[in-house]
Design a protein around this motif. Sequence first.
Motif, mmCIF file in Angstrom:
data_model
loop_
_atom_site.group_PDB
_atom_site.id
_atom_site.type_symbol
_atom_site.label_atom_id
_atom_site.label_comp_id
_atom_site.label_asym_id
_atom_site.label_seq_id
_atom_site.Cartn_x
_atom_site.Cartn_y
_atom_site.Cartn_z
ATOM 1 N N PRO A 134 0.652 10.237 -6.385
ATOM 2 C CA PRO A 134 0.913 9.274 -6.965
ATOM 3 C C PRO A 134 -0.593 8.402 -7.358
ATOM 4 O O PRO A 134 -1.659 8.252 -6.354
ATOM 5 C CB PRO A 134 1.610 8.452 -6.017
ATOM 6 N N LYS A 135 -0.658 7.650 -8.366
ATOM 7 C CA LYS A 135 -1.917 6.990 -8.898
ATOM 8 C C LYS A 135 -1.913 5.767 -7.957
ATOM 9 O O LYS A 135 -3.115 5.625 -7.553
ATOM 10 C CB LYS A 135 -1.629 6.388 -10.302
ATOM 11 N N SER A 136 -0.845 5.391 -7.197
ATOM 12 C CA SER A 136 -1.044 4.152 -6.264
ATOM 13 C C SER A 136 -1.206 4.437 -4.876
ATOM 14 O O SER A 136 -1.464 3.545 -4.248
ATOM 15 C CB SER A 136 0.243 3.261 -6.436
ATOM 16 N N ALA A 137 -1.430 5.650 -4.664
ATOM 17 C CA ALA A 137 -1.912 6.358 -3.279
ATOM 18 C C ALA A 137 -2.991 5.511 -2.705
ATOM 19 O O ALA A 137 -4.267 6.023 -3.401
ATOM 20 C CB ALA A 137 -1.647 7.689 -2.999
ATOM 21 N N ALA A 138 -3.037 5.186 -1.545
ATOM 22 C CA ALA A 138 -4.413 4.607 -1.064
ATOM 23 C C ALA A 138 -4.886 5.818 -0.428
ATOM 24 O O ALA A 138 -6.115 5.677 -0.216
ATOM 25 C CB ALA A 138 -4.170 3.398 -0.099
ATOM 26 N N MET B 182 2.212 -1.108 9.981
ATOM 27 C CA MET B 182 0.795 -1.357 9.817
ATOM 28 C C MET B 182 0.529 -1.543 8.138
ATOM 29 O O MET B 182 -0.814 -1.917 7.969
ATOM 30 C CB MET B 182 0.019 0.218 9.995
ATOM 31 N N GLY B 183 1.609 -1.874 7.382
ATOM 32 C CA GLY B 183 1.544 -2.431 6.220
ATOM 33 C C GLY B 183 1.537 -1.485 5.105
ATOM 34 O O GLY B 183 1.384 -1.958 3.856
ATOM 35 N N ILE B 184 2.083 -0.001 5.271
ATOM 36 C CA ILE B 184 2.196 0.727 4.286
ATOM 37 C C ILE B 184 3.605 0.414 3.686
ATOM 38 O O ILE B 184 4.637 0.963 4.290
ATOM 39 C CB ILE B 184 2.092 2.113 4.843
ATOM 40 N N THR B 185 3.833 -0.006 2.622
ATOM 41 C CA THR B 185 5.182 -0.329 2.006
ATOM 42 C C THR B 185 5.985 0.749 1.324
ATOM 43 O O THR B 185 7.071 0.866 1.369
ATOM 44 C CB THR B 185 4.895 -1.402 0.952
ATOM 45 N N GLU B 186 5.125 1.868 0.676
ATOM 46 C CA GLU B 186 5.667 3.061 0.164
ATOM 47 C C GLU B 186 5.209 4.244 0.764
ATOM 48 O O GLU B 186 3.728 4.338 0.799
ATOM 49 C CB GLU B 186 5.418 2.908 -1.243
ATOM 50 N N ILE B 187 5.905 5.177 1.276
ATOM 51 C CA ILE B 187 5.536 6.612 1.670
ATOM 52 C C ILE B 187 6.157 7.625 0.750
ATOM 53 O O ILE B 187 7.592 7.858 0.772
ATOM 54 C CB ILE B 187 6.078 6.455 3.017
ATOM 55 N N MET C 185 0.845 -1.263 0.033
ATOM 56 C CA MET C 185 -0.071 -0.066 0.174
ATOM 57 C C MET C 185 1.104 1.185 -0.109
ATOM 58 O O MET C 185 1.894 1.099 0.695
ATOM 59 C CB MET C 185 -0.851 -0.022 1.215
ATOM 60 N N THR C 186 0.311 2.245 -0.813
ATOM 61 C CA THR C 186 1.260 3.556 -0.713
ATOM 62 C C THR C 186 0.371 4.449 -0.138
ATOM 63 O O THR C 186 -0.929 4.742 -0.411
ATOM 64 C CB THR C 186 1.611 3.634 -2.279
ATOM 65 N N ALA C 187 1.308 5.510 0.620
ATOM 66 C CA ALA C 187 0.534 6.659 1.377
ATOM 67 C C ALA C 187 1.344 7.780 1.000
ATOM 68 O O ALA C 187 2.515 7.797 0.511
ATOM 69 C CB ALA C 187 0.604 6.403 2.760
ATOM 70 N N MET C 188 0.641 8.951 0.593
ATOM 71 C CA MET C 188 1.272 10.122 0.325
ATOM 72 C C MET C 188 1.177 11.130 1.735
ATOM 73 O O MET C 188 0.042 11.092 2.280
ATOM 74 C CB MET C 188 0.520 10.924 -0.643
ATOM 75 N N VAL C 189 2.252 11.428 2.337
ATOM 76 C CA VAL C 189 2.256 12.284 3.469
ATOM 77 C C VAL C 189 2.922 13.831 3.094
ATOM 78 O O VAL C 189 3.681 13.899 2.304
ATOM 79 C CB VAL C 189 3.459 11.726 4.426
ATOM 80 N N ILE C 190 2.147 14.603 3.610
ATOM 81 C CA ILE C 190 2.442 16.103 3.258
ATOM 82 C C ILE C 190 2.499 16.823 4.522
ATOM 83 O O ILE C 190 1.573 16.782 5.533
ATOM 84 C CB ILE C 190 1.227 16.750 2.328
#
Length: 94
Positions: free
Chosen positions: A43-47, A21-26, A1-6
């Motif tokens: 990102p298109k893959s951001a959950a 928690m299972g977030i593989t890409e930040i 799972m991908t997350a975008m952090v701002i």
Amino acid sequence: MTAMVIGADYLGAIEGKMRDMGITEIAHIKGRNPGEVKKFNIPKSAAFVLVFTDYINHNMAKVVKSHAKAQSVPLVYAKRSWCAVERKLAGLGL
């Protein structure tokens, strides 16, 4: 799972706990520099998009909100503390 952090200059221990928690890409953007607004892309893959409310400028917050709404990506606002982030992510079902 991908997350975008701002927001926030440095994620610190939050990054590791999010990975637990299972977030593989930040993908992280500091959100303070006005020049980052022009280059901002979710990102298109951001959950989901996580916004640290105490470390972001107002214009960036408006741009993030509009981009997330246009792409139908859940938007989460939290202070930069693990307790606040964990509570908000639990609301998403993580």
